[in-house]
Design a protein around this motif. Structure first.
Motif, PDB file in Angstrom:
ATOM      1  N   GLY A  95       9.128  -8.789 -19.238  1.00  0.00           N
ATOM      2  CA  GLY A  95       9.271  -7.379 -19.567  1.00  0.00           C
ATOM      3  C   GLY A  95      10.016  -6.555 -18.538  1.00  0.00           C
ATOM      4  O   GLY A  95      10.462  -7.049 -17.503  1.00  0.00           O
ATOM      5  N   GLU A  96      10.143  -5.284 -18.844  1.00  0.00           N
ATOM      6  CA  GLU A  96      10.923  -4.358 -18.029  1.00  0.00           C
ATOM      7  C   GLU A  96      10.379  -4.202 -16.612  1.00  0.00           C
ATOM      8  O   GLU A  96      11.153  -4.125 -15.665  1.00  0.00           O
ATOM      9  CB  GLU A  96      10.999  -2.986 -18.714  1.00  0.00           C
ATOM     10  CG  GLU A  96      11.840  -2.983 -19.981  1.00  0.00           C
ATOM     11  CD  GLU A  96      13.280  -3.406 -19.732  1.00  0.00           C
ATOM     12  OE1 GLU A  96      13.891  -2.963 -18.730  1.00  0.00           O
ATOM     13  OE2 GLU A  96      13.795  -4.208 -20.545  1.00  0.00           O
ATOM     14  N   GLU A  97       9.061  -4.132 -16.460  1.00  0.00           N
ATOM     15  CA  GLU A  97       8.489  -3.983 -15.119  1.00  0.00           C
ATOM     16  C   GLU A  97       8.859  -5.174 -14.247  1.00  0.00           C
ATOM     17  O   GLU A  97       9.221  -5.016 -13.074  1.00  0.00           O
ATOM     18  CB  GLU A  97       6.966  -3.841 -15.187  1.00  0.00           C
ATOM     19  CG  GLU A  97       6.328  -3.702 -13.815  1.00  0.00           C
ATOM     20  CD  GLU A  97       4.810  -3.703 -13.854  1.00  0.00           C
ATOM     21  OE1 GLU A  97       4.224  -3.466 -12.785  1.00  0.00           O
ATOM     22  OE2 GLU A  97       4.210  -3.965 -14.909  1.00  0.00           O
ATOM     23  N   VAL A  98       8.782  -6.368 -14.814  1.00  0.00           N
ATOM     24  CA  VAL A  98       9.127  -7.576 -14.060  1.00  0.00           C
ATOM     25  C   VAL A  98      10.597  -7.542 -13.658  1.00  0.00           C
ATOM     26  O   VAL A  98      10.942  -7.839 -12.507  1.00  0.00           O
ATOM     27  CB  VAL A  98       8.799  -8.848 -14.876  1.00  0.00           C
ATOM     28  CG1 VAL A  98       9.298 -10.099 -14.164  1.00  0.00           C
ATOM     29  CG2 VAL A  98       7.304  -8.939 -15.137  1.00  0.00           C
ATOM     30  N   ILE A  99      11.453  -7.166 -14.572  1.00  0.00           N
ATOM     31  CA  ILE A  99      12.885  -7.085 -14.273  1.00  0.00           C
ATOM     32  C   ILE A  99      13.144  -6.077 -13.149  1.00  0.00           C
ATOM     33  O   ILE A  99      13.880  -6.366 -12.202  1.00  0.00           O
ATOM     34  CB  ILE A  99      13.686  -6.721 -15.547  1.00  0.00           C
ATOM     35  CG1 ILE A  99      13.624  -7.882 -16.542  1.00  0.00           C
ATOM     36  CG2 ILE A  99      15.133  -6.369 -15.192  1.00  0.00           C
ATOM     37  CD1 ILE A  99      14.136  -7.540 -17.927  1.00  0.00           C
ATOM     38  N   LYS A 100      12.517  -4.922 -13.246  1.00  0.00           N
ATOM     39  CA  LYS A 100      12.705  -3.874 -12.232  1.00  0.00           C
ATOM     40  C   LYS A 100      12.266  -4.354 -10.849  1.00  0.00           C
ATOM     41  O   LYS A 100      12.976  -4.177  -9.859  1.00  0.00           O
ATOM     42  CB  LYS A 100      11.923  -2.630 -12.632  1.00  0.00           C
ATOM     43  CG  LYS A 100      12.068  -1.472 -11.692  1.00  0.00           C
ATOM     44  CD  LYS A 100      11.262  -0.279 -12.179  1.00  0.00           C
ATOM     45  CE  LYS A 100      11.303   0.847 -11.172  1.00  0.00           C
ATOM     46  NZ  LYS A 100      10.470   1.981 -11.551  1.00  0.00           N
ATOM     47  N   VAL A 101      11.099  -4.974 -10.777  1.00  0.00           N
ATOM     48  CA  VAL A 101      10.583  -5.434  -9.483  1.00  0.00           C
ATOM     49  C   VAL A 101      11.438  -6.572  -8.930  1.00  0.00           C
ATOM     50  O   VAL A 101      11.749  -6.595  -7.735  1.00  0.00           O
ATOM     51  CB  VAL A 101       9.101  -5.845  -9.585  1.00  0.00           C
ATOM     52  CG1 VAL A 101       8.610  -6.444  -8.282  1.00  0.00           C
ATOM     53  CG2 VAL A 101       8.238  -4.643  -9.967  1.00  0.00           C
ATOM     54  N   THR A 102      11.838  -7.510  -9.763  1.00  0.00           N
ATOM     55  CA  THR A 102      12.654  -8.626  -9.269  1.00  0.00           C
ATOM     56  C   THR A 102      14.019  -8.142  -8.785  1.00  0.00           C
ATOM     57  O   THR A 102      14.526  -8.647  -7.783  1.00  0.00           O
ATOM     58  CB  THR A 102      12.835  -9.734 -10.329  1.00  0.00           C
ATOM     59  OG1 THR A 102      13.432  -9.193 -11.496  1.00  0.00           O
ATOM     60  CG2 THR A 102      11.511 -10.377 -10.670  1.00  0.00           C
ATOM     61  N   GLU A 103      14.578  -7.164  -9.464  1.00  0.00           N
ATOM     62  CA  GLU A 103      15.873  -6.635  -9.034  1.00  0.00           C
ATOM     63  C   GLU A 103      15.773  -5.908  -7.700  1.00  0.00           C
ATOM     64  O   GLU A 103      16.747  -5.827  -6.957  1.00  0.00           O
ATOM     65  CB  GLU A 103      16.463  -5.717 -10.108  1.00  0.00           C
ATOM     66  CG  GLU A 103      16.966  -6.478 -11.316  1.00  0.00           C
ATOM     67  CD  GLU A 103      17.469  -5.583 -12.440  1.00  0.00           C
ATOM     68  OE1 GLU A 103      17.229  -4.358 -12.406  1.00  0.00           O
ATOM     69  OE2 GLU A 103      18.098  -6.130 -13.366  1.00  0.00           O
ATOM     70  N   SER A 104      14.593  -5.390  -7.377  1.00  0.00           N
ATOM     71  CA  SER A 104      14.414  -4.647  -6.127  1.00  0.00           C
ATOM     72  C   SER A 104      14.055  -5.544  -4.949  1.00  0.00           C
ATOM     73  O   SER A 104      13.960  -5.055  -3.818  1.00  0.00           O
ATOM     74  CB  SER A 104      13.337  -3.575  -6.297  1.00  0.00           C
ATOM     75  OG  SER A 104      12.046  -4.158  -6.345  1.00  0.00           O
ATOM     76  N   LEU A 105      13.867  -6.832  -5.181  1.00  0.00           N
ATOM     77  CA  LEU A 105      13.505  -7.742  -4.090  1.00  0.00           C
ATOM     78  C   LEU A 105      14.619  -7.833  -3.060  1.00  0.00           C
ATOM     79  O   LEU A 105      15.787  -7.989  -3.397  1.00  0.00           O
ATOM     80  CB  LEU A 105      13.258  -9.152  -4.622  1.00  0.00           C
ATOM     81  CG  LEU A 105      11.883  -9.533  -5.112  1.00  0.00           C
ATOM     82  CD1 LEU A 105      11.860 -11.008  -5.489  1.00  0.00           C
ATOM     83  CD2 LEU A 105      10.794  -9.217  -4.136  1.00  0.00           C
ATOM     84  N   ASN A 106      14.232  -7.746  -1.799  1.00  0.00           N
ATOM     85  CA  ASN A 106      15.173  -7.926  -0.697  1.00  0.00           C
ATOM     86  C   ASN A 106      15.045  -9.331  -0.141  1.00  0.00           C
ATOM     87  O   ASN A 106      14.026 -10.006  -0.346  1.00  0.00           O
ATOM     88  CB  ASN A 106      14.878  -6.909   0.410  1.00  0.00           C
ATOM     89  CG  ASN A 106      15.130  -5.494  -0.035  1.00  0.00           C
ATOM     90  OD1 ASN A 106      16.157  -5.182  -0.608  1.00  0.00           O
ATOM     91  ND2 ASN A 106      14.171  -4.624   0.221  1.00  0.00           N
ATOM     92  N   ASN A 107      16.056  -9.758   0.584  1.00  0.00           N
ATOM     93  CA  ASN A 107      15.992 -11.066   1.237  1.00  0.00           C
ATOM     94  C   ASN A 107      14.727 -11.142   2.084  1.00  0.00           C
ATOM     95  O   ASN A 107      14.355 -10.175   2.745  1.00  0.00           O
ATOM     96  CB  ASN A 107      17.220 -11.293   2.114  1.00  0.00           C
ATOM     97  CG  ASN A 107      18.489 -11.375   1.300  1.00  0.00           C
ATOM     98  OD1 ASN A 107      18.460 -11.685   0.113  1.00  0.00           O
ATOM     99  ND2 ASN A 107      19.613 -11.099   1.924  1.00  0.00           N
TER     100      ASN A 107
END
Length: 128
Positions: A95-107
């Protein structure tokens, strides 16, 4: 044959299916870390080479319904200690929440998704 050491994870996100189907006692404490310990070298390899990690797993047999006792949130603190870095958690696996959080992951960051078996599609082998 290539191994994990043949890949460059710098500035990349690695989605890793792990086996965190670990036994928990009545207080939701892990009683056997064997499966988590087995995944640590893979997780650390990605982090040490400049990547971020998204972990997905199942826990128990919730049969497609959300059940507190099968939430992977119960292992986040112990997993963070084992890895040596804070593990972020998202209370879903699609879902959208998962996509948002994964896209915000930093190295160097680690994210654990919620139990895949909260969805029937996981046990049915649904490719979508």
């Amino acid at each position: 044959m290539k191994t994990l050491n043949d890949f460059d994870f710098n500035n990349k996100k690695a989605l890793i299916r792990v086996d965190f189907n670990v036994p928990l006692n009545e207080h939701y404490e892990i009683t056997d870390f064997t499966r988590i310990d087995a995944a640590i070298p893979t997780i650390n390899r990605v982090l040490e080479t400049g990547g971020s990690v998204i972990l997905m797993s199942h826990l128990g047999r919730p049969k497609g319904e959300v059940q507190e006792k099968f939430s992977l949130k119960h292992i986040v603190n112990d997993l963070s200690k084992k890895i040596g870095t804070e593990v972020r958690f998202v209370s879903d696996s699609v879902g959208e929440e998962v996509i948002k959080v994964t896209e915000s992951l930093n190295n160097g960051e680690v994210l654990l998704l919620e139990n895949l078996r909260f969805y029937n599609e996981e046990t049915q082998g649904d490719p979508s």
